[in-house]
Write an enzyme that holds these catalytic residues in place. Sequence first.
Site, PDB file in Angstrom:
ATOM      1  N   ASP A 230       0.838  -1.196   0.000  1.00  0.00           N
ATOM      2  CA  ASP A 230       0.000   0.000   0.000  1.00  0.00           C
ATOM      3  C   ASP A 230       0.875   1.249   0.000  1.00  0.00           C
ATOM      4  O   ASP A 230       1.968   1.252  -0.555  1.00  0.00           O
ATOM      5  CB  ASP A 230      -0.976  -0.052   1.180  1.00  0.00           C
ATOM      6  CG  ASP A 230      -0.264  -0.300   2.521  1.00  0.00           C
ATOM      7  OD1 ASP A 230       0.873   0.181   2.695  1.00  0.00           O
ATOM      8  OD2 ASP A 230      -0.848  -0.965   3.396  1.00  0.00           O
ATOM      9  N   SER A 231       0.398   2.326   0.609  1.00  0.00           N
ATOM     10  CA  SER A 231       1.131   3.594   0.558  1.00  0.00           C
ATOM     11  C   SER A 231       2.490   3.520   1.245  1.00  0.00           C
ATOM     12  O   SER A 231       3.416   4.253   0.875  1.00  0.00           O
ATOM     13  CB  SER A 231       0.302   4.712   1.201  1.00  0.00           C
ATOM     14  OG  SER A 231      -0.019   4.396   2.545  1.00  0.00           O
ATOM     15  N   ILE A 232       2.641   2.654   2.217  1.00  0.00           N
ATOM     16  CA  ILE A 232       3.932   2.551   2.907  1.00  0.00           C
ATOM     17  C   ILE A 232       4.976   1.969   1.961  1.00  0.00           C
ATOM     18  O   ILE A 232       6.165   2.258   2.077  1.00  0.00           O
ATOM     19  CB  ILE A 232       3.804   1.726   4.201  1.00  0.00           C
ATOM     20  CG1 ILE A 232       2.759   2.368   5.120  1.00  0.00           C
ATOM     21  CG2 ILE A 232       5.139   1.626   4.926  1.00  0.00           C
ATOM     22  CD1 ILE A 232       2.477   1.577   6.384  1.00  0.00           C
TER      23      ILE A 232
ATOM     24  N   HIS B  68       2.161   6.410   8.802  1.00  0.00           N
ATOM     25  CA  HIS B  68       3.244   6.312   7.823  1.00  0.00           C
ATOM     26  C   HIS B  68       4.601   6.518   8.501  1.00  0.00           C
ATOM     27  O   HIS B  68       4.674   7.010   9.628  1.00  0.00           O
ATOM     28  CB  HIS B  68       3.029   7.320   6.699  1.00  0.00           C
ATOM     29  CG  HIS B  68       1.787   7.045   5.907  1.00  0.00           C
ATOM     30  ND1 HIS B  68       0.576   7.647   6.217  1.00  0.00           N
ATOM     31  CD2 HIS B  68       1.557   6.213   4.863  1.00  0.00           C
ATOM     32  CE1 HIS B  68      -0.343   7.202   5.376  1.00  0.00           C
ATOM     33  NE2 HIS B  68       0.216   6.328   4.549  1.00  0.00           N
TER      34      HIS B  68
END
Length: 242
Positions: A10-12, A191
């Site tokens: 995902d965004s990480i 995050h």
Amino acid sequence: MRPQILLFGDSITQQSFRSGGWGAAVADIYSRKVDVVLRGYGGYNTRWALFLLHHIFPLVSATPPVAVTIFFGANDAALLGGTGKKQHVPVNEYKENLRRIVQHIKNLSRNTLVVLITPPPIDQQGRREFARSQYGDKASESPDRTNEVTGAYAEECVNLAKELGLPSINLWSKMQETEGWQKKFLSDGLHLTPEGNAVVSQEVVKIFDEAGFSDLPYDFPQHSEIDGENPEKAFLQQCAAV
């Protein structure tokens, strides 16, 4: 052609090639040995990731990756009553979705090293502070994630890795071993800071080195091996086509 390591998450994962990112660190460590390919999708959960499998890992590929990191769960663990409710995936489904992702990759190549990474812990106060900084008085007072719930997803990720005989990185537990982890490792309660990214890269590289990746050859001769008067010799030894 260099072998490939593919980072799927995902965004990480999507943010991992930023300055200080864990993906960039992995790419640097194995530079000229392996190409690190970024396939991170901000906001995605494992349910949505299933739709990408045949595009990212086509079963007809003649050159499957030597390793894949699977790094989902932060969005699956979003609370049904919070602002991220559409991302929520029940924990049992999360585990089975991870299983399906692993099985697809292993169907592509049994030799591909698959590493499961749990979501990091959640700093709930940090999430509230971030929401207020973004939305002011309009910020929701209901949490979008909790550390306790995310821990249950991390546990199932690790359990699946054990079931399948795969290496795993339990970030949820690892990060909480450090005092002050909330601000040291997390930039917005979720995050990663550069220090948080360093934890991920160190753990990933540890697994890759145990698999022998540090011993992979460079794709072309080191400059110290090239004779300035007779450079052809070094290239002929390593590059039969030259």
